[in-house]
Design a protein around this motif. Structure first.
Motif, PDB file in Angstrom:
ATOM      1  N   PRO A  18       1.862 -13.168  10.674  1.00  0.00           N
ATOM      2  CA  PRO A  18       2.423 -11.838  10.904  1.00  0.00           C
ATOM      3  C   PRO A  18       3.562 -11.554   9.919  1.00  0.00           C
ATOM      4  CG  PRO A  18       3.183 -13.351  12.595  1.00  0.00           C
ATOM      5  CD  PRO A  18       2.195 -14.095  11.750  1.00  0.00           C
ATOM      6  N   VAL A  19       3.732 -10.294   9.573  1.00  0.00           N
ATOM      7  CA  VAL A  19       4.868  -9.856   8.775  1.00  0.00           C
ATOM      8  C   VAL A  19       5.629  -8.834   9.613  1.00  0.00           C
ATOM      9  CG1 VAL A  19       4.040 -10.406   6.465  1.00  0.00           C
ATOM     10  CG2 VAL A  19       3.334  -8.274   7.497  1.00  0.00           C
ATOM     11  N   PHE A  20       6.946  -8.964   9.634  1.00  0.00           N
ATOM     12  CA  PHE A  20       7.787  -8.174  10.525  1.00  0.00           C
ATOM     13  C   PHE A  20       8.672  -7.225   9.733  1.00  0.00           C
ATOM     14  CE2 PHE A  20       7.068 -12.315  12.591  1.00  0.00           C
ATOM     15  CZ  PHE A  20       6.484 -11.906  13.786  1.00  0.00           C
ATOM     16  N   PHE A  21       8.830  -6.023  10.274  1.00  0.00           N
ATOM     17  CA  PHE A  21       9.632  -4.985   9.631  1.00  0.00           C
ATOM     18  C   PHE A  21      10.623  -4.413  10.631  1.00  0.00           C
ATOM     19  CE2 PHE A  21       5.592  -5.284   7.560  1.00  0.00           C
ATOM     20  CZ  PHE A  21       5.907  -5.209   6.212  1.00  0.00           C
ATOM     21  N   LYS A  22      11.811  -4.082  10.142  1.00  0.00           N
ATOM     22  CA  LYS A  22      12.831  -3.413  10.954  1.00  0.00           C
ATOM     23  C   LYS A  22      12.945  -1.984  10.445  1.00  0.00           C
ATOM     24  CE  LYS A  22      15.693  -7.322  12.273  1.00  0.00           C
ATOM     25  NZ  LYS A  22      17.075  -7.854  12.284  1.00  0.00           N
ATOM     26  N   LEU A  23      12.097  -1.118  10.952  1.00  0.00           N
ATOM     27  CA  LEU A  23      12.081   0.273  10.511  1.00  0.00           C
ATOM     28  C   LEU A  23      13.263   1.057  11.058  1.00  0.00           C
ATOM     29  CD1 LEU A  23       8.285   1.104  10.928  1.00  0.00           C
ATOM     30  CD2 LEU A  23       9.452   0.135   8.945  1.00  0.00           C
ATOM     31  N   ASN A  24      13.763   0.643  12.211  1.00  0.00           N
ATOM     32  CA  ASN A  24      14.879   1.373  12.818  1.00  0.00           C
ATOM     33  C   ASN A  24      16.223   0.687  12.572  1.00  0.00           C
ATOM     34  OD1 ASN A  24      14.808  -0.790  14.521  1.00  0.00           O
ATOM     35  ND2 ASN A  24      14.219   0.349  16.342  1.00  0.00           N
ATOM     36  N   LEU A  35      -2.492 -10.660   4.463  1.00  0.00           N
ATOM     37  CA  LEU A  35      -3.812 -11.011   3.947  1.00  0.00           C
ATOM     38  C   LEU A  35      -3.662 -11.928   2.732  1.00  0.00           C
ATOM     39  CD1 LEU A  35      -5.593  -7.565   4.330  1.00  0.00           C
ATOM     40  CD2 LEU A  35      -5.660  -9.543   5.859  1.00  0.00           C
ATOM     41  N   ARG A  36      -3.222 -11.377   1.608  1.00  0.00           N
ATOM     42  CA  ARG A  36      -2.943 -12.181   0.409  1.00  0.00           C
ATOM     43  C   ARG A  36      -2.325 -11.290  -0.654  1.00  0.00           C
ATOM     44  NH1 ARG A  36      -8.543 -12.553  -2.823  1.00  0.00           N
ATOM     45  NH2 ARG A  36      -9.569 -10.902  -1.686  1.00  0.00           N
ATOM     46  N   LYS A  37      -1.682 -11.916  -1.609  1.00  0.00           N
ATOM     47  CA  LYS A  37      -1.067 -11.197  -2.732  1.00  0.00           C
ATOM     48  C   LYS A  37      -0.191 -10.040  -2.276  1.00  0.00           C
ATOM     49  CE  LYS A  37      -4.696 -12.517  -5.930  1.00  0.00           C
ATOM     50  NZ  LYS A  37      -5.679 -12.065  -6.910  1.00  0.00           N
ATOM     51  N   LYS A  38       0.622 -10.302  -1.249  1.00  0.00           N
ATOM     52  CA  LYS A  38       1.576  -9.341  -0.686  1.00  0.00           C
ATOM     53  C   LYS A  38       0.932  -8.130  -0.016  1.00  0.00           C
ATOM     54  CE  LYS A  38       5.385 -10.748  -3.602  1.00  0.00           C
ATOM     55  NZ  LYS A  38       6.468 -10.304  -4.474  1.00  0.00           N
ATOM     56  N   VAL A  39      -0.349  -8.220   0.315  1.00  0.00           N
ATOM     57  CA  VAL A  39      -1.061  -7.139   1.014  1.00  0.00           C
ATOM     58  C   VAL A  39      -1.180  -7.524   2.485  1.00  0.00           C
ATOM     59  CG1 VAL A  39      -3.246  -5.893   1.215  1.00  0.00           C
ATOM     60  CG2 VAL A  39      -2.301  -6.420  -1.044  1.00  0.00           C
ATOM     61  N   PHE A  40      -0.952  -6.551   3.348  1.00  0.00           N
ATOM     62  CA  PHE A  40      -1.070  -6.784   4.783  1.00  0.00           C
ATOM     63  C   PHE A  40      -1.821  -5.625   5.424  1.00  0.00           C
ATOM     64  CE2 PHE A  40       2.719  -4.300   4.217  1.00  0.00           C
ATOM     65  CZ  PHE A  40       2.870  -3.527   5.359  1.00  0.00           C
ATOM     66  N   VAL A  41      -2.386  -5.880   6.588  1.00  0.00           N
ATOM     67  CA  VAL A  41      -3.085  -4.856   7.358  1.00  0.00           C
ATOM     68  C   VAL A  41      -2.197  -4.508   8.546  1.00  0.00           C
ATOM     69  CG1 VAL A  41      -4.424  -6.547   8.707  1.00  0.00           C
ATOM     70  CG2 VAL A  41      -5.273  -4.208   8.448  1.00  0.00           C
ATOM     71  N   HIS A  42      -2.154  -3.227   8.878  1.00  0.00           N
ATOM     72  CA  HIS A  42      -1.322  -2.770   9.981  1.00  0.00           C
ATOM     73  C   HIS A  42      -1.847  -1.440  10.478  1.00  0.00           C
ATOM     74  CE1 HIS A  42       1.091   0.184   7.495  1.00  0.00           C
ATOM     75  NE2 HIS A  42       0.438  -0.486   6.568  1.00  0.00           N
ATOM     76  N   ALA A  43      -1.320  -1.004  11.613  1.00  0.00           N
ATOM     77  CA  ALA A  43      -1.750   0.266  12.196  1.00  0.00           C
ATOM     78  C   ALA A  43      -0.624   1.287  12.079  1.00  0.00           C
ATOM     79  CB  ALA A  43      -2.124   0.080  13.654  1.00  0.00           C
ATOM     80  N   SER A  44      -0.993   2.476  11.658  1.00  0.00           N
ATOM     81  CA  SER A  44      -0.063   3.597  11.561  1.00  0.00           C
ATOM     82  C   SER A  44      -0.456   4.627  12.617  1.00  0.00           C
ATOM     83  CB  SER A  44      -0.176   4.217  10.158  1.00  0.00           C
ATOM     84  OG  SER A  44       0.358   5.501  10.128  1.00  0.00           O
ATOM     85  N   SER A  46      -0.068   7.733  12.427  1.00  0.00           N
ATOM     86  CA  SER A  46      -0.587   8.945  11.798  1.00  0.00           C
ATOM     87  C   SER A  46      -1.835   8.704  10.956  1.00  0.00           C
ATOM     88  CB  SER A  46       0.494   9.596  10.925  1.00  0.00           C
ATOM     89  OG  SER A  46       0.915   8.705   9.914  1.00  0.00           O
ATOM     90  N   ARG A  47      -2.007   7.481  10.421  1.00  0.00           N
ATOM     91  CA  ARG A  47      -3.140   7.224   9.525  1.00  0.00           C
ATOM     92  C   ARG A  47      -4.121   6.174  10.029  1.00  0.00           C
ATOM     93  NH1 ARG A  47      -0.381   6.477   3.727  1.00  0.00           N
ATOM     94  NH2 ARG A  47       1.443   7.737   4.120  1.00  0.00           N
ATOM     95  N   GLY A  48      -3.866   5.585  11.175  1.00  0.00           N
ATOM     96  CA  GLY A  48      -4.751   4.551  11.714  1.00  0.00           C
ATOM     97  C   GLY A  48      -4.536   3.212  11.024  1.00  0.00           C
ATOM     98  N   VAL A  49      -5.556   2.366  11.060  1.00  0.00           N
ATOM     99  CA  VAL A  49      -5.469   1.028  10.458  1.00  0.00           C
ATOM    100  C   VAL A  49      -5.554   1.164   8.948  1.00  0.00           C
ATOM    101  CG1 VAL A  49      -6.562  -1.246  10.310  1.00  0.00           C
ATOM    102  CG2 VAL A  49      -6.448  -0.050  12.502  1.00  0.00           C
ATOM    103  N   MET A  50      -4.643   0.470   8.255  1.00  0.00           N
ATOM    104  CA  MET A  50      -4.604   0.605   6.799  1.00  0.00           C
ATOM    105  C   MET A  50      -4.086  -0.663   6.135  1.00  0.00           C
ATOM    106  SD  MET A  50      -1.430   3.296   6.801  1.00  0.00           S
ATOM    107  CE  MET A  50      -1.168   3.375   5.078  1.00  0.00           C
ATOM    108  N   LEU A  51      -4.349  -0.775   4.842  1.00  0.00           N
ATOM    109  CA  LEU A  51      -3.825  -1.848   4.020  1.00  0.00           C
ATOM    110  C   LEU A  51      -2.639  -1.313   3.232  1.00  0.00           C
ATOM    111  CD1 LEU A  51      -7.101  -3.333   2.501  1.00  0.00           C
ATOM    112  CD2 LEU A  51      -5.824  -4.163   4.472  1.00  0.00           C
ATOM    113  N   SER A  52      -1.591  -2.126   3.125  1.00  0.00           N
ATOM    114  CA  SER A  52      -0.413  -1.755   2.344  1.00  0.00           C
ATOM    115  C   SER A  52       0.109  -2.995   1.648  1.00  0.00           C
ATOM    116  CB  SER A  52       0.681  -1.187   3.241  1.00  0.00           C
ATOM    117  OG  SER A  52       0.262  -0.002   3.868  1.00  0.00           O
ATOM    118  N   SER A  53       0.976  -2.789   0.674  1.00  0.00           N
ATOM    119  CA  SER A  53       1.624  -3.891  -0.031  1.00  0.00           C
ATOM    120  C   SER A  53       3.078  -3.968   0.404  1.00  0.00           C
ATOM    121  CB  SER A  53       1.561  -3.667  -1.540  1.00  0.00           C
ATOM    122  OG  SER A  53       2.357  -4.630  -2.206  1.00  0.00           O
TER     123      SER A  53
END
Length: 72
Positions: A18-24, A35-44, A46-53
């Motif tokens: 898991p990768v954790f973010f403090k958005l607030n 996943l790999r190479k700094k890419v992770f899968v997550h749910a938004s 507004s946009r649903g499930v997506m890949l981001s770096s």
């Protein structure tokens, strides 16, 4: 999930960690799966499930740490 994870720096995650973010600002408010190479899968909401770096400006600003179960 965060409380039961060994904290890792961005250079150390493996696929499935898991990768954790403090958005607030103060608490973990967003989680993805590395996943790999700094890419992770997550749910938004507004946009649903997506890949981001983690290197994207938005996510690099709020990245807190990666994790791994403490018994691994």
């Amino acid at each position: 999930m965060f409380a039961f994870s060994k904290k890792l720096e961005l250079k150390d995650p493996r696929e499935g960690d898991p990768v954790f973010f403090k958005l607030n600002g103060r608490t973990i408010s967003h989680v993805g799966v590395y996943l790999r190479k700094k890419v992770f899968v997550h749910a938004s909401t507004s946009r649903g499930v997506m890949l981001s770096s983690v290197d994207e400006a938005y996510f690099s600003k709020f990245f807190f740490c990666a994790g791994r179960p403490k018994d691994s």
